[in-house]
Write an enzyme that holds these catalytic residues in place. Structure first.
Site, PDB file in Angstrom:
ATOM      1  N   ASP A   1       0.836  -1.189   0.000  1.00  0.00           N
ATOM      2  CA  ASP A   1       0.000   0.000   0.000  1.00  0.00           C
ATOM      3  C   ASP A   1       0.878   1.248   0.000  1.00  0.00           C
ATOM      4  O   ASP A   1       1.851   1.345   0.758  1.00  0.00           O
ATOM      5  CB  ASP A   1      -0.893  -0.024   1.244  1.00  0.00           C
TER       6      ASP A   1
ATOM      7  N   GLU B   1       1.616  -0.430  -5.041  1.00  0.00           N
ATOM      8  CA  GLU B   1       0.701   0.662  -5.349  1.00  0.00           C
ATOM      9  C   GLU B   1       1.598   1.878  -5.527  1.00  0.00           C
ATOM     10  O   GLU B   1       2.061   2.456  -4.538  1.00  0.00           O
ATOM     11  CB  GLU B   1      -0.298   0.887  -4.217  1.00  0.00           C
TER      12      GLU B   1
END
Length: 772
Positions: free
Chosen positions: A349, A385
């Site tokens: 993330d 990401e």
């Protein structure tokens, strides 16, 4: 209680069969006390042990006789001077950063904060109240587990199909999972859950965060929770909210059984991990773990005013990637999940935050260097990401080799193309071919691009074609949260529609998105629930909705069932066509000895597109011819891979366009395989015929010859494939009550949780396992 010196490594609590070694890093602490608790309901620790041994800033000690199941926390002494970045407060019991299991979850109260809530001095004040009765506690575990012959599937990247899912949201409403197991690791490992994954044809599940997390205080005060879990508190502990048997050792074993069962079904397990920030927030956040252990070492603080935190994540803080001990914590956590929990990869993330050396994102930073040389982590699937909220944080295409990336440019372009925006054809073609403009320059392959149209964050597929605006009122933030730029189109009506024409158009648009996603070069990622046409009622930021908004509804109507069947059909087609699963980029050059190229782009007139065609803003219809004889692609034994030659036709214009089919040899013809606007496909068409490409639709055709058709039919008959009708895995479920549960919980052996017997409605049939 007797205490031995112990060892500074490994960090955390380690049971050796005779006792437990405790080790905690803190460079700036003056003293550390180990607190032992007798039970989760204990109001105070039963023993407080000073760890007098210190080696290289690691406080350590060995307690003989302690066993797995022991609850513990720490009290850390040192100066409380927020302006200097120091927030030590020994009245707060802190969670071990290396906790491998959570024995008691956090209970929110004002005592969880190191400062006095409501004091005019805010965090410059110091709270002296004890939080021992409310603090999160770790549990000593026994790591032993019978893995049997567990073996990771190791699916090659170019053959990978990812299914992004939430452990609870997936099975919470499933009638094929026992009630007591719904929403848990064991529920995901149930046969009722696995059957759908097998019938769908995915190869990997990407689990939203399963590291133990804490709900934000402001959500708890509103009766909400952090459903997604992007608020990590323990980097090595599985989240207890997904354990069917509660906290402690059982949560670890249940997670391991889930992974073992998924592997047996050919599914890889990828974890969505959050190492960019923690649940402790900014300077006004709570003191739960790292903040009270060594705030200066663990977090990025503002230079010149260390009271405040550098926030590249929008969540209040950012872990300090300049600290070797922080890097060690992350790497130890990753290796633990691979070696001890047997997971197959990670999705990071806001990965750009991990690459920030000083301020700018550095793709050659220490984080990447360590992963690349690590013999364990360099061999698993690594997904980034590739953005964060800081300056220069959007790094799509800039991560190094070994890494794949969520391709946000693919998502945006595909959405704009099917919405009908102009000036998209050129980029759309590039995205279909694997985004070579982003990944080829540094030696990466098409599978570096993780293609997706929807994910957990943003509109789900049903809402993407049903809403122009976000509708996040249920989040109780005045609809101010969530992204307002979604590239969505409601097809004429905002929200649910009764007009049959609008409903049919939305279904066609969804089929366009799914077919485009699966037939693009790269790695496709499906969002769990999209295959069921799940709606979140226009909520594009449902992170705090632990209810029917985010739980999958398994009771499908006829229209939803039809769409599920289309998704399965498209996946079978993707698996059957090697040219859709290339490992190398198209080169656009002629194949040796043959007057065709590996990819040719065509106008509706059947002509090859020119530079002038690509520059026209109104182009919304184009064709893509993929040559099945791939001289540059070889199998595991070095033999050339030969498949069907395909023709993909795309029309995002609202009107029907007769697409003139390209030429071929005398005995060949074009056979339609899929059309998002028409399920009644014609059997064959020849060069020069006009394919009736409907408005806002796409089609896939295969180049066939009479000889290859006969050979294929004969082969299918020999395999027994043709006479077997492919039945749907699930029929629409009538609103009949589920089987009545027994009043007492049945006695179930721990090892049987992975595949419990489930009594299913009579209308549900076991799908036939037919190879594509």
């Amino acid at each position: 209680m007797q205490v031995w010196p112990g060892k500074p490594s490994p960090l955390g609590a380690t049971w050796d069969g005779r006792g437990v070694n405790f080790a905690l890093f803190s460079e700036h602490a003056s003293a550390v006390e180990l607190c032992l608790f007798d039970s989760p309901t204990a109001q105070r620790e039963s023993a407080r042990i000073r760890l007098t041994e210190q080696t290289d800033f690691v406080f350590h000690g060995y307690v003989p006789g302690l066993k797995p199941g022991q609850l513990y926390g720490y009290r850390v002494h040192g100066p409380y001077n927020p302006k200097q970045g120091q927030r030590f407060n020994p009245t707060k019991v802190l969670l071990d950063p290396y906790a491998k299991a959570i024995g008691r979850d956090l209970t929110w109260c004002d005592e969880d904060f190191g400062y006095k809530i409501g004091d005019p001095a805010a965090d410059l004040s110091r709270d002296e109240r004890d939080n021992a009765s409310k603090a999160a506690l770790a549990t000593v575990i026994d790591p032993a587990f019978h893995w049997g012959n567990d073996c990771p599937p190791r699916t090659p990247w170019h053959e990978t199909l990812i299914y992004e899912m939430h452990v609870k949201g997936y099975s919470q409403r499933s009638p094929w999972v026992p009630r007591e197991l719904r929403g848990t690791y064991a529920g995901l490992a149930c046969e009722g859950s696995l059957r759908h994954l097998r019938s769908l044809g995915v190869t990997a599940v990407e689990l939203l965060p399963v590291h133990h997390h804490a709900d934000e205080r402001f959500l708890a005060d509103q009766g909400l929770v952090n459903f997604w879990g992007y608020n990590t508190l323990g980097f090595l502990a599985p989240d207890v909210r997904f354990s069917s048997r509660g906290a402690g050792q059982s949560s670890v074993n249940e997670f391991k059984r889930m992974v073992r069962t998924l592997h047996r079904n050919g599914l890889e397990v990828i974890l969505d991990v959050v190492y960019n920030h923690t649940a402790e927030g900014n300077h006004l956040g709570p003191t739960l773990s790292l903040k009270g252990i060594d705030n200066q070492s663990y977090y990025r603080l503002v230079h010149g005013n260390q009271r405040y935190y550098m926030d590249y994540t929008g969540c209040g803080n950012t872990l300090n990637m300049l600290s070797p001990r922080v890097l060690q914590l992350i790497m130890d956590s990753l290796r633990y999940w691979v070696l001890e929990m047997h997971v197959d990869g990670f999705r990071f993330d806001l990965a750009s935050a991990l690459a920030r050396e000083l301020h700018a994102v550095d793709k050659l930073g220490a984080f990447f260097d360590i992963i690349h040389q690590d013999p364990v982590l360099s061999q698993v699937k690594l997904i980034a990401e590739p953005w964060d909220l800081g300056e220069g944080g959007y790094q799509v295409g800039n991560f190094p080799v070994l890494w794949t990336e969520w391709n946000g440019k693919y998502r945006d372009c595909v959405r704009r193309f099917w919405k009908g925006d102009g000036h998209t054809a050129n980029e759309f073609a590039t995205r279909l071919c694997g985004s070579s403009d982003l990944y080829e320059h540094n030696g990466r392959r098409p599978y570096a691009s993780i293609n997706f149209v929807t994910c957990h964050d943003g509109f789900v597929l049903e809402d993407l074609v049903s809403y122009n605006q976000k509708h996040n009122e249920a989040n109780r933030q005045n609809n101010q949260d969530g992204d307002g730029h979604n590239n969505s189109w409601n097809c004429g009506t905002e929200g649910p529609a009764s007009d049959p024409k609008i409903r049919e158009l939305r279904e066609r648009q969804k089929r366009n998105f799914i077919a485009t996603l699966l037939f693009s070069q790269g790695v496709a990622m499906l969002r769990s629930g999209d295959e069921f046409s799940q709606s979140q009622l226009g909520n594009n930021n449902a992170y705090c909705q632990d209810n029917e908004i985010t739980w999958i509804n398994w009771r499908l109507d006829e229209q939803q069932q039809a769409f599920l069947q289309f998704v399965r059909k498209a996946i079978r087609l993707w698996k059957s066509q090697p040219v859709l699963r290339r490992r190398k980029f198209f080169q656009g050059r002629a194949i040796r000895g043959v007057n065709v190229r590996d990819v040719v782009w065509m106008t509706p007139q059947g002509l090859e597109m020119t530079d002038d065609d690509w520059s026209k803003h109104y182009v919304r219809c184009l064709g893509m011819r993929l040559e099945g004889r791939m001289a540059d692609e070889i199998d595991g034994r070095g033999a050339p891979i030969v498949g069907d030659t395909l023709l993909l036709l795309f029309n995002s214009h609202h009107e029907k366009i007769p697409f003139k089919l390209p030429g071929h040899e005398a005995d060949q013809y074009w056979e339609p395989l899929l059309d998002t606007a028409d399920s009644h496909l014609s059997r064959r068409m020849t060069a020069g015929d006009g394919y009736p490409l409907q408005g806002r639709s796409m089609a896939v055709l295969r180049l066939q010859s009479a000889w290859t058709r006969k050979a294929r039919d004969l082969w299918d008959r020999l395999r027994g494939k043709s006479p077997i009708p492919i039945q749907p895995a699930y029929q629409p479920i009538p609103p009949t009550p589920l089987p009545v549960e027994p009043e007492t919980e049945p006695e179930t052996d721990e090892e049987e949780l992975e595949t419990p017997e489930v009594e299913e409605p009579e209308t549900v049939k076991e799908p036939l396992r037919v190879e594509s």
